[in-house]
Design a protein around this motif. Structure first.
Motif, PDB file in Angstrom:
ATOM      1  N   GLY A 188       0.804  -1.216   0.000  1.00 37.73           N
ATOM      2  CA  GLY A 188       0.000   0.000   0.000  1.00 37.73           C
ATOM      3  C   GLY A 188       0.837   1.266   0.000  1.00 37.73           C
ATOM      4  N   VAL A 189       2.155   1.129  -0.129  1.00 37.31           N
ATOM      5  CA  VAL A 189       3.068   2.274  -0.137  1.00 37.31           C
ATOM      6  C   VAL A 189       3.641   2.425  -1.542  1.00 37.31           C
ATOM      7  CG1 VAL A 189       5.181   3.257   0.839  1.00 37.31           C
ATOM      8  CG2 VAL A 189       3.646   1.895   2.283  1.00 37.31           C
ATOM      9  N   PHE A 190       3.662   3.660  -2.046  1.00 40.26           N
ATOM     10  CA  PHE A 190       4.152   3.911  -3.395  1.00 40.26           C
ATOM     11  C   PHE A 190       5.676   3.984  -3.410  1.00 40.26           C
ATOM     12  CE2 PHE A 190       5.207   7.205  -6.723  1.00 40.26           C
ATOM     13  CZ  PHE A 190       5.102   6.332  -7.795  1.00 40.26           C
ATOM     14  N   TYR A 191       6.278   3.026  -4.085  1.00 38.75           N
ATOM     15  CA  TYR A 191       7.710   3.026  -4.348  1.00 38.75           C
ATOM     16  C   TYR A 191       7.925   3.169  -5.846  1.00 38.75           C
ATOM     17  CZ  TYR A 191       8.309   1.361   0.438  1.00 38.75           C
ATOM     18  OH  TYR A 191       8.288   1.259   1.805  1.00 38.75           O
ATOM     19  N   ARG A 192       9.036   3.795  -6.219  1.00 43.71           N
ATOM     20  CA  ARG A 192       9.368   3.978  -7.627  1.00 43.71           C
ATOM     21  C   ARG A 192      10.874   4.022  -7.787  1.00 43.71           C
ATOM     22  NH1 ARG A 192      11.180   9.188  -7.848  1.00 43.71           N
ATOM     23  NH2 ARG A 192      10.124  10.823  -6.645  1.00 43.71           N
ATOM     24  N   LEU A 193      11.326   4.147  -9.041  1.00 38.43           N
ATOM     25  CA  LEU A 193      12.745   4.363  -9.299  1.00 38.43           C
ATOM     26  C   LEU A 193      13.098   5.814  -9.003  1.00 38.43           C
ATOM     27  CD1 LEU A 193      13.203   2.463 -12.694  1.00 38.43           C
ATOM     28  CD2 LEU A 193      13.649   1.621 -10.369  1.00 38.43           C
ATOM     29  N   PRO A 194      14.330   6.078  -8.589  1.00 36.04           N
ATOM     30  CA  PRO A 194      14.736   7.474  -8.417  1.00 36.04           C
ATOM     31  C   PRO A 194      14.871   8.166  -9.759  1.00 36.04           C
ATOM     32  CG  PRO A 194      16.632   6.035  -8.205  1.00 36.04           C
ATOM     33  CD  PRO A 194      15.430   5.130  -8.311  1.00 36.04           C
ATOM     34  N   THR A 195      14.663   9.472  -9.777  1.00 39.81           N
ATOM     35  CA  THR A 195      15.070  10.232 -10.948  1.00 39.81           C
ATOM     36  C   THR A 195      16.592  10.290 -10.964  1.00 39.81           C
ATOM     37  OG1 THR A 195      15.122  12.375  -9.821  1.00 39.81           O
ATOM     38  CG2 THR A 195      12.991  11.665 -10.760  1.00 39.81           C
ATOM     39  N   GLU A 196      17.142  10.663 -12.109  1.00 37.96           N
ATOM     40  CA  GLU A 196      18.602  10.770 -12.177  1.00 37.96           C
ATOM     41  C   GLU A 196      19.110  11.821 -11.187  1.00 37.96           C
ATOM     42  OE1 GLU A 196      22.223  11.202 -15.417  1.00 37.96           O
ATOM     43  OE2 GLU A 196      20.215  11.911 -15.989  1.00 37.96           O
ATOM     44  N   ALA A 197      18.400  12.933 -11.075  1.00 40.57           N
ATOM     45  CA  ALA A 197      18.821  13.988 -10.145  1.00 40.57           C
ATOM     46  C   ALA A 197      18.728  13.525  -8.694  1.00 40.57           C
ATOM     47  CB  ALA A 197      17.983  15.241 -10.360  1.00 40.57           C
ATOM     48  N   GLU A 198      17.652  12.811  -8.352  1.00 42.03           N
ATOM     49  CA  GLU A 198      17.526  12.278  -6.991  1.00 42.03           C
ATOM     50  C   GLU A 198      18.675  11.326  -6.680  1.00 42.03           C
ATOM     51  OE1 GLU A 198      12.670  12.262  -6.303  1.00 42.03           O
ATOM     52  OE2 GLU A 198      13.637  10.559  -7.272  1.00 42.03           O
ATOM     53  N   TRP A 199      18.995  10.477  -7.647  1.00 44.08           N
ATOM     54  CA  TRP A 199      20.071   9.503  -7.414  1.00 44.08           C
ATOM     55  C   TRP A 199      21.383  10.230  -7.108  1.00 44.08           C
ATOM     56  CZ3 TRP A 199      24.915   8.223  -8.497  1.00 44.08           C
ATOM     57  CH2 TRP A 199      25.352   6.951  -8.100  1.00 44.08           C
ATOM     58  N   GLU A 200      21.757  11.198  -7.947  1.00 44.03           N
ATOM     59  CA  GLU A 200      23.038  11.874  -7.731  1.00 44.03           C
ATOM     60  C   GLU A 200      23.035  12.659  -6.423  1.00 44.03           C
ATOM     61  OE1 GLU A 200      25.946  15.188  -9.782  1.00 44.03           O
ATOM     62  OE2 GLU A 200      24.911  13.763 -11.099  1.00 44.03           O
ATOM     63  N   TYR A 201      21.929  13.314  -6.120  1.00 40.35           N
ATOM     64  CA  TYR A 201      21.814  14.066  -4.874  1.00 40.35           C
ATOM     65  C   TYR A 201      22.017  13.156  -3.662  1.00 40.35           C
ATOM     66  CZ  TYR A 201      19.461  16.793  -1.178  1.00 40.35           C
ATOM     67  OH  TYR A 201      19.133  17.446  -0.018  1.00 40.35           O
ATOM     68  N   ALA A 202      21.341  12.000  -3.667  1.00 39.87           N
ATOM     69  CA  ALA A 202      21.449  11.058  -2.550  1.00 39.87           C
ATOM     70  C   ALA A 202      22.835  10.442  -2.479  1.00 39.87           C
ATOM     71  CB  ALA A 202      20.396   9.970  -2.686  1.00 39.87           C
ATOM     72  N   ALA A 203      23.419  10.122  -3.621  1.00 42.20           N
ATOM     73  CA  ALA A 203      24.747   9.511  -3.638  1.00 42.20           C
ATOM     74  C   ALA A 203      25.812  10.487  -3.139  1.00 42.20           C
ATOM     75  CB  ALA A 203      25.087   9.030  -5.041  1.00 42.20           C
TER      76      ALA A 203
END
Length: 320
Positions: free
Chosen positions: A149-164
């Motif tokens: 019941g929780v929405f999960y998805r792939l990260p955007t490219e910008a989200e990925w780099e920001y988090a990394a």
């Protein structure tokens, strides 16, 4: 030059009135003993891309530009086989579940059974799942949504780099000294040409393990040259009606240190399907990509149900 036609859009998500506390948590897969960890990634602004003076710089990593990212959670680890196999094999899911599957989960379209060993002999369990297409990764997220019941998805490219980056502006989240890489990553120097159990190295400052190395990770973006446009500098996402190339990040177990730089970008390649006998090629598997995996994110503000379904229902072009 841009690769193919694409549209650059800003992701605007709806709000969830029952917002969860913004802190680390573990997501249980209902009626099983399996769970995975999610880490909070705070909202913020960072400089995306690499300086032309960075060792290993590639043309597609510029121009650098300032990007604002809204808060989200990100998986502490890459998705493992013990999770992905429940999605892949309904009989396995039925066998370990303590209650019958819901009709939505029971009726879910699942990957075709691969004719090759998609572990490539590297093992299952707590090792990262590999070889899935971007479409297969998104449909795994659909399965998670139906299960939890929780929405999960792939990260955007910008989200990925920001988090990394986790606040770093250097080549790596730990600085620019590549001699430190073995403490944080499974790569050419220490992998023995196979993936490793997730979490076997130290995490980045935001609690993300194997964000560099082990397997490349899908993003939700189409690969295109960066555009330095201030109107597109908040939660950017690039989509296209073309199948190739889509963006992966992070390098993998056979990557050299320059390919583990946080700014390094990779595009999916139809060559990875050349052994697939199906015409059109399978939407689910890359028979020659043992280095491709995934990690999930959860936006702090949950999209509307129509936005969620639109994300899951987007069918990629036929692959011939």
């Amino acid at each position: 030059m841009l690769l193919g036609s694409f549209a650059l859009i800003v992701c605007l998500f709806g709000f969830n009135n029952h917002q969860a506390p913004f802190e680390p948590y573990q997501q249980q897969i209902p009626n099983t003993d399996l769970k995975f960890s999610m880490m909070p990634i705070p909202a913020g602004t960072f400089v995306m891309g690499a300086s032309v003076n960075e060792i290993g710089f590639q043309e597609d990593e510029s121009p650098q530009r300032e990007i604002h990212i809204d808060a989200f959670w990100m998986g502490a680890h890459e998705v493992t086989w013990d999770l992905f196999e429940l999605f892949l094999d309904k009989n396995l899911e039925i066998g370990i579940s303590t209650k019958p599957l819901t009709h939505q989960v029971d009726g879910l379209t699942r990957p075709s059974t691969p004719y090759l060993d998609m572990t490539f002999g590297m093992g299952k369990g707590s090792k990262p799942a590999v070889g899935m297409t971007q479409y297969g990764a998104i449909q795994f997220c659909r399965w998670l949504y139906l299960k939890t019941g929780v929405f999960y998805r792939l990260p955007t490219e910008a989200e990925w780099e920001y988090a990394a980056r986790a606040g770093s502006s250097d080549s790596y989240f730990f600085g620019s000294d590549s001699d430190l890489m073995s403490e944080y990553a499974i790569y050419s120097h220490n992998s023995h040409k196979v993936t490793s159990t997730v979490g076997s190295k130290s995490p980045n400052p935001w609690g993300l393990y194997d964000i560099l190395g082990n397997v490349m990770e899908w993003t939700g973006d189409f690969y295109a040259n960066y555009v330095d446009d201030e109107s597109q500098n908040k939660n950017p996402k690039v989509v296209s009606d073309q199948l190739y190339p889509q963006v992966l990040r992070g390098g993998h177990y056979e990557s050299e240190v320059e390919d583990l730089r946080v700014a390094r970008r990779f595009g999916s390649d139809p060559v990875w399907k050349q052994l697939d006998p199906q015409i059109p090629k399978s939407r689910w598997w890359f028979p020659e990509a043992p280095f491709v995996g995934m990690r999930v994110v959860r936006p702090l503000n949950t999209p509307s149900e129509s936005e969620i379904q639109a994300y899951f229902d987007r069918i990629p072009p036929a692959d011939f």
